[in-house]
Design a protein around this motif. Sequence first.
Motif, mmCIF file in Angstrom:
data_model
loop_
_atom_site.group_PDB
_atom_site.id
_atom_site.type_symbol
_atom_site.label_atom_id
_atom_site.label_comp_id
_atom_site.label_asym_id
_atom_site.label_seq_id
_atom_site.Cartn_x
_atom_site.Cartn_y
_atom_site.Cartn_z
ATOM 1 N N LYS A 1 -13.638 3.183 -6.705
ATOM 2 C CA LYS A 1 -14.446 3.333 -7.704
ATOM 3 C C LYS A 1 -15.932 3.374 -7.419
ATOM 4 C CE LYS A 1 -14.185 0.221 -11.062
ATOM 5 N NZ LYS A 1 -13.912 -0.949 -11.869
ATOM 6 N N LYS A 2 -16.820 4.284 -8.230
ATOM 7 C CA LYS A 2 -17.873 4.673 -8.040
ATOM 8 C C LYS A 2 -18.730 3.144 -7.789
ATOM 9 C CE LYS A 2 -18.815 9.438 -9.255
ATOM 10 N NZ LYS A 2 -19.506 10.117 -10.181
ATOM 11 N N GLU B 1 -2.920 1.943 -6.760
ATOM 12 C CA GLU B 1 -3.631 0.782 -7.367
ATOM 13 C C GLU B 1 -4.711 0.240 -6.468
ATOM 14 O OE1 GLU B 1 -2.373 -3.903 -8.357
ATOM 15 O OE2 GLU B 1 -0.705 -2.220 -8.518
ATOM 16 N N LEU B 2 -4.594 0.296 -5.168
ATOM 17 C CA LEU B 2 -5.738 -0.236 -4.252
ATOM 18 C C LEU B 2 -6.902 0.744 -4.234
ATOM 19 C CD1 LEU B 2 -6.688 -1.908 -2.036
ATOM 20 C CD2 LEU B 2 -5.807 -0.634 -0.367
ATOM 21 N N MET C 1 -15.105 -8.835 -6.873
ATOM 22 C CA MET C 1 -14.106 -8.685 -5.749
ATOM 23 C C MET C 1 -12.750 -9.164 -6.154
ATOM 24 S SD MET C 1 -16.646 -10.438 -2.647
ATOM 25 C CE MET C 1 -18.174 -9.352 -2.187
ATOM 26 N N HIS C 2 -12.662 -9.822 -7.081
ATOM 27 C CA HIS C 2 -11.553 -10.595 -7.260
ATOM 28 C C HIS C 2 -10.160 -9.501 -7.400
ATOM 29 C CE1 HIS C 2 -8.354 -11.991 -10.517
ATOM 30 N NE2 HIS C 2 -8.366 -12.786 -9.555
ATOM 31 N N PRO C 3 -10.278 -8.081 -8.216
ATOM 32 C CA PRO C 3 -9.190 -7.139 -8.126
ATOM 33 C C PRO C 3 -8.781 -7.037 -6.776
ATOM 34 C CG PRO C 3 -10.788 -6.506 -9.690
ATOM 35 C CD PRO C 3 -11.554 -7.781 -8.782
ATOM 36 N N LEU C 4 -9.461 -6.997 -5.691
ATOM 37 C CA LEU C 4 -8.929 -6.617 -4.361
ATOM 38 C C LEU C 4 -8.008 -7.892 -3.915
ATOM 39 C CD1 LEU C 4 -8.788 -5.651 -1.631
ATOM 40 C CD2 LEU C 4 -11.013 -6.491 -0.891
ATOM 41 N N VAL C 5 -8.567 -9.102 -4.150
ATOM 42 C CA VAL C 5 -7.708 -10.429 -3.668
ATOM 43 C C VAL C 5 -6.449 -10.527 -4.751
ATOM 44 C CG1 VAL C 5 -7.895 -12.922 -3.901
ATOM 45 C CG2 VAL C 5 -10.060 -11.699 -3.169
ATOM 46 N N ASP C 6 -6.484 -10.001 -5.833
ATOM 47 C CA ASP C 6 -5.428 -10.133 -6.689
ATOM 48 C C ASP C 6 -4.296 -9.193 -6.026
ATOM 49 O OD1 ASP C 6 -4.014 -11.100 -8.851
ATOM 50 O OD2 ASP C 6 -4.432 -9.262 -9.916
ATOM 51 N N ILE D 1 0.888 -1.095 0.112
ATOM 52 C CA ILE D 1 -0.341 -0.175 -0.002
ATOM 53 C C ILE D 1 0.845 1.235 -0.025
ATOM 54 C CG2 ILE D 1 -1.732 1.211 1.300
ATOM 55 C CD1 ILE D 1 -2.962 -1.332 2.249
ATOM 56 N N ASP D 2 1.973 1.401 0.786
ATOM 57 C CA ASP D 2 2.991 2.223 0.762
ATOM 58 C C ASP D 2 3.463 2.651 -0.462
ATOM 59 O OD1 ASP D 2 4.693 4.360 1.912
ATOM 60 O OD2 ASP D 2 6.248 2.941 2.240
#
Length: 220
Positions: free
Chosen positions: A144-145, A137-138, A208-213, A131-132
Amino acid sequence: MSQLKTMLKFLCDLKGNNSKEWMQEQKPRYLEQKQSFHDLVQVVIDGISTFDSQVVGLEPKDCVFRINRDIRFSKDKTLYKTHFGAYMANGGRKSMLPGYYLHLEPSGKSILAAGLYRPPSKLLSKVRQEIDYNGKELTAIVEKKSWQKQFGSLRGERLIKAPKGYSLDHQYISYLQLKSYLAVLPLDDSVVTSSEFSKRVVREYGKMHPLVDFLSTAIS
Protein backbone atom coordinates in the motif's frame (compact mmCIF):
# COMPACT_ATOMS: atom_id res chain seq x y z
CA MET A 1 14.29 17.45 31.81
CA SER A 2 11.63 14.99 30.61
CA GLN A 3 11.74 11.34 31.68
CA LEU A 4 12.76 10.09 28.24
CA LYS A 5 15.39 12.81 27.80
CA THR A 6 16.84 11.67 31.12
CA MET A 7 16.81 8.08 29.88
CA LEU A 8 18.64 8.91 26.65
CA LYS A 9 21.16 10.99 28.64
CA PHE A 10 21.84 7.99 30.91
CA LEU A 11 22.35 5.69 27.90
CA CYS A 12 24.66 8.26 26.31
CA ASP A 13 26.73 8.43 29.51
CA LEU A 14 26.80 4.63 29.69
CA LYS A 15 28.23 4.46 26.18
CA GLY A 16 31.13 6.65 27.26
CA ASN A 17 31.67 4.82 30.56
CA ASN A 18 30.93 1.18 29.80
CA SER A 19 32.48 -0.45 32.88
CA LYS A 20 31.39 -2.41 35.92
CA GLU A 21 32.81 0.24 38.26
CA TRP A 22 30.86 3.07 36.60
CA MET A 23 27.66 1.03 36.56
CA GLN A 24 28.01 0.25 40.28
CA GLU A 25 28.49 3.95 41.05
CA GLN A 26 25.46 4.82 38.92
CA LYS A 27 23.24 1.98 40.16
CA PRO A 28 20.48 4.21 41.66
CA ARG A 29 20.38 6.18 38.41
CA TYR A 30 20.26 2.98 36.33
CA LEU A 31 17.45 1.50 38.44
CA GLU A 32 15.44 4.70 38.04
CA GLN A 33 15.81 4.61 34.25
CA LYS A 34 15.06 0.90 34.13
CA GLN A 35 11.82 1.51 36.03
CA SER A 36 10.93 4.35 33.68
CA PHE A 37 11.39 2.02 30.72
CA HIS A 38 9.26 -0.66 32.37
CA ASP A 39 6.56 1.96 32.96
CA LEU A 40 6.67 2.94 29.29
CA VAL A 41 6.48 -0.70 28.17
CA GLN A 42 3.42 -1.25 30.38
CA VAL A 43 1.65 1.70 28.74
CA VAL A 44 2.55 0.32 25.30
CA ILE A 45 1.34 -3.21 26.20
CA ASP A 46 -1.96 -1.75 27.40
CA GLY A 47 -2.28 0.15 24.12
CA ILE A 48 -1.45 -2.83 21.88
CA SER A 49 -3.91 -4.96 23.88
CA THR A 50 -6.76 -2.89 22.42
CA PHE A 51 -6.11 -4.33 18.94
CA ASP A 52 -4.00 -7.47 19.51
CA SER A 53 -5.22 -9.96 22.11
CA GLN A 54 -1.93 -11.90 22.00
CA VAL A 55 -0.24 -9.38 24.29
CA VAL A 56 -3.07 -9.19 26.85
CA GLY A 57 -1.72 -10.00 30.30
CA LEU A 58 1.94 -9.53 29.38
CA GLU A 59 4.10 -7.79 31.99
CA PRO A 60 7.14 -5.61 31.30
CA LYS A 61 9.43 -7.96 33.25
CA ASP A 62 8.62 -10.67 30.69
CA CYS A 63 9.34 -8.40 27.72
CA VAL A 64 12.33 -6.20 28.65
CA PHE A 65 15.79 -7.46 27.72
CA ARG A 66 18.67 -7.42 30.21
CA ILE A 67 21.11 -4.56 29.80
CA ASN A 68 24.04 -6.93 30.40
CA ARG A 69 25.55 -8.27 27.19
CA ASP A 70 26.30 -11.98 26.79
CA ILE A 71 30.02 -11.81 26.04
CA ARG A 72 30.87 -15.50 26.43
CA PHE A 73 31.25 -16.15 22.71
CA SER A 74 31.75 -12.59 21.48
CA LYS A 75 34.94 -10.82 20.43
CA ASP A 76 33.32 -7.59 21.67
CA LYS A 77 33.76 -7.69 25.44
CA THR A 78 31.73 -4.54 26.12
CA LEU A 79 29.77 -5.33 29.29
CA TYR A 80 26.55 -3.39 28.75
CA LYS A 81 24.15 -2.64 25.94
CA THR A 82 23.76 1.06 25.21
CA HIS A 83 20.01 0.79 24.63
CA PHE A 84 16.84 -0.37 26.33
CA GLY A 85 14.85 -2.97 24.41
CA ALA A 86 11.60 -4.89 24.81
CA TYR A 87 9.81 -7.51 22.72
CA MET A 88 6.05 -7.67 23.18
CA ALA A 89 4.64 -10.95 21.89
CA ASN A 90 2.88 -14.03 23.20
CA GLY A 91 5.58 -15.46 25.49
CA GLY A 92 7.51 -12.22 25.95
CA ARG A 93 11.10 -11.50 24.96
CA LYS A 94 12.02 -15.18 24.44
CA SER A 95 9.11 -15.75 22.09
CA MET A 96 9.66 -16.97 18.53
CA LEU A 97 6.20 -15.68 17.58
CA PRO A 98 5.32 -12.45 15.73
CA GLY A 99 5.28 -9.34 17.88
CA TYR A 100 6.42 -5.77 18.50
CA TYR A 101 9.93 -4.55 19.32
CA LEU A 102 10.77 -1.26 21.05
CA HIS A 103 14.40 -0.08 20.99
CA LEU A 104 15.49 3.19 22.65
CA GLU A 105 19.02 4.39 21.95
CA PRO A 106 20.49 7.93 21.74
CA SER A 107 21.76 9.69 18.62
CA GLY A 108 18.80 8.77 16.43
CA LYS A 109 19.27 5.02 16.79
CA SER A 110 15.86 4.28 18.34
CA ILE A 111 13.45 2.13 16.34
CA LEU A 112 9.99 0.62 16.41
CA ALA A 113 9.66 -2.73 14.66
CA ALA A 114 7.02 -5.40 14.25
CA GLY A 115 6.85 -8.77 12.59
CA LEU A 116 8.94 -11.91 12.84
CA TYR A 117 12.73 -11.99 13.37
CA ARG A 118 14.74 -15.04 12.28
CA PRO A 119 12.08 -17.65 13.04
CA PRO A 120 13.13 -21.32 13.28
CA SER A 121 12.83 -23.28 10.04
CA LYS A 122 9.51 -24.91 10.99
CA LEU A 123 7.82 -21.52 11.50
CA LEU A 124 9.52 -20.00 8.46
CA SER A 125 8.16 -22.85 6.32
CA LYS A 126 4.64 -22.10 7.55
CA VAL A 127 5.02 -18.41 6.67
CA ARG A 128 6.29 -19.27 3.19
CA GLN A 129 3.41 -21.68 2.69
CA GLU A 130 0.94 -18.94 3.64
CA ILE A 131 2.61 -16.54 1.18
CA ASP A 132 2.41 -19.21 -1.51
CA TYR A 133 -1.34 -19.61 -0.88
CA ASN A 134 -2.27 -16.05 0.12
CA GLY A 135 0.50 -13.76 -1.09
CA LYS A 136 -2.11 -11.34 -2.35
CA GLU A 137 -3.13 -10.71 1.27
CA LEU A 138 0.46 -9.87 2.25
CA THR A 139 1.06 -7.56 -0.71
CA ALA A 140 -2.22 -5.77 0.04
CA ILE A 141 -0.70 -4.87 3.42
CA VAL A 142 2.93 -4.06 2.62
CA GLU A 143 2.62 -2.60 -0.88
CA LYS A 144 0.00 0.00 0.00
CA LYS A 145 1.23 3.52 -0.73
CA SER A 146 0.71 4.60 2.89
CA TRP A 147 2.71 1.59 4.18
CA GLN A 148 5.53 2.11 1.69
CA LYS A 149 5.73 5.81 2.51
CA GLN A 150 6.05 5.16 6.24
CA PHE A 151 7.81 1.80 6.57
CA GLY A 152 9.23 1.06 3.12
CA SER A 153 9.87 -2.55 2.10
CA LEU A 154 9.94 -5.42 4.57
CA ARG A 155 13.34 -5.83 6.23
CA GLY A 156 15.16 -9.12 6.73
CA GLU A 157 18.00 -11.26 5.48
CA ARG A 158 17.29 -12.74 2.09
CA LEU A 159 18.16 -15.94 0.25
CA ILE A 160 19.93 -15.53 -3.09
CA LYS A 161 18.21 -18.60 -4.51
CA ALA A 162 14.61 -19.72 -4.20
CA PRO A 163 13.76 -21.62 -1.01
CA LYS A 164 13.35 -25.37 -1.40
CA GLY A 165 10.07 -26.25 -3.09
CA TYR A 166 9.66 -22.89 -4.85
CA SER A 167 10.90 -21.51 -8.17
CA LEU A 168 12.61 -18.21 -8.89
CA ASP A 169 9.75 -17.21 -11.18
CA HIS A 170 7.16 -17.53 -8.38
CA GLN A 171 4.86 -14.52 -8.26
CA TYR A 172 5.88 -13.78 -4.66
CA ILE A 173 9.52 -14.88 -4.79
CA SER A 174 10.80 -11.62 -3.26
CA TYR A 175 8.81 -12.41 -0.10
CA LEU A 176 9.53 -16.15 -0.13
CA GLN A 177 13.27 -15.41 -0.09
CA LEU A 178 13.08 -13.47 3.17
CA LYS A 179 14.31 -15.06 6.42
CA SER A 180 12.70 -12.35 8.59
CA TYR A 181 9.57 -10.27 8.05
CA LEU A 182 9.94 -6.88 9.69
CA ALA A 183 8.38 -3.46 9.45
CA VAL A 184 10.85 -0.93 10.87
CA LEU A 185 10.43 2.73 11.74
CA PRO A 186 13.55 4.71 12.78
CA LEU A 187 12.98 7.43 15.38
CA ASP A 188 14.80 10.70 15.98
CA ASP A 189 15.59 11.66 19.57
CA SER A 190 13.12 14.55 19.25
CA VAL A 191 10.31 12.04 18.63
CA VAL A 192 11.35 9.83 21.57
CA THR A 193 11.46 12.77 23.97
CA SER A 194 8.14 14.28 22.85
CA SER A 195 5.30 14.41 25.36
CA GLU A 196 3.04 12.19 23.22
CA PHE A 197 5.64 9.48 22.57
CA SER A 198 3.80 6.52 24.13
CA LYS A 199 0.66 7.35 22.14
CA ARG A 200 2.76 7.61 18.97
CA VAL A 201 4.29 4.18 19.65
CA VAL A 202 0.88 2.54 20.06
CA ARG A 203 -0.44 4.31 16.97
CA GLU A 204 2.46 3.09 14.82
CA TYR A 205 2.14 -0.46 16.13
CA GLY A 206 -1.54 -0.30 15.20
CA LYS A 207 -0.48 0.40 11.62
CA MET A 208 2.01 -2.50 11.75
CA HIS A 209 -0.53 -4.89 13.28
CA PRO A 210 -1.90 -6.24 9.94
CA LEU A 211 1.57 -7.68 9.22
CA VAL A 212 1.76 -9.28 12.68
CA ASP A 213 -1.76 -10.64 12.19
CA PHE A 214 -0.88 -12.15 8.79
CA LEU A 215 2.23 -13.84 10.23
CA SER A 216 0.33 -15.08 13.29
CA THR A 217 -2.33 -16.61 11.07
CA ALA A 218 0.36 -18.31 8.98
CA ILE A 219 1.97 -19.87 12.04
CA SER A 220 -1.25 -20.93 13.74
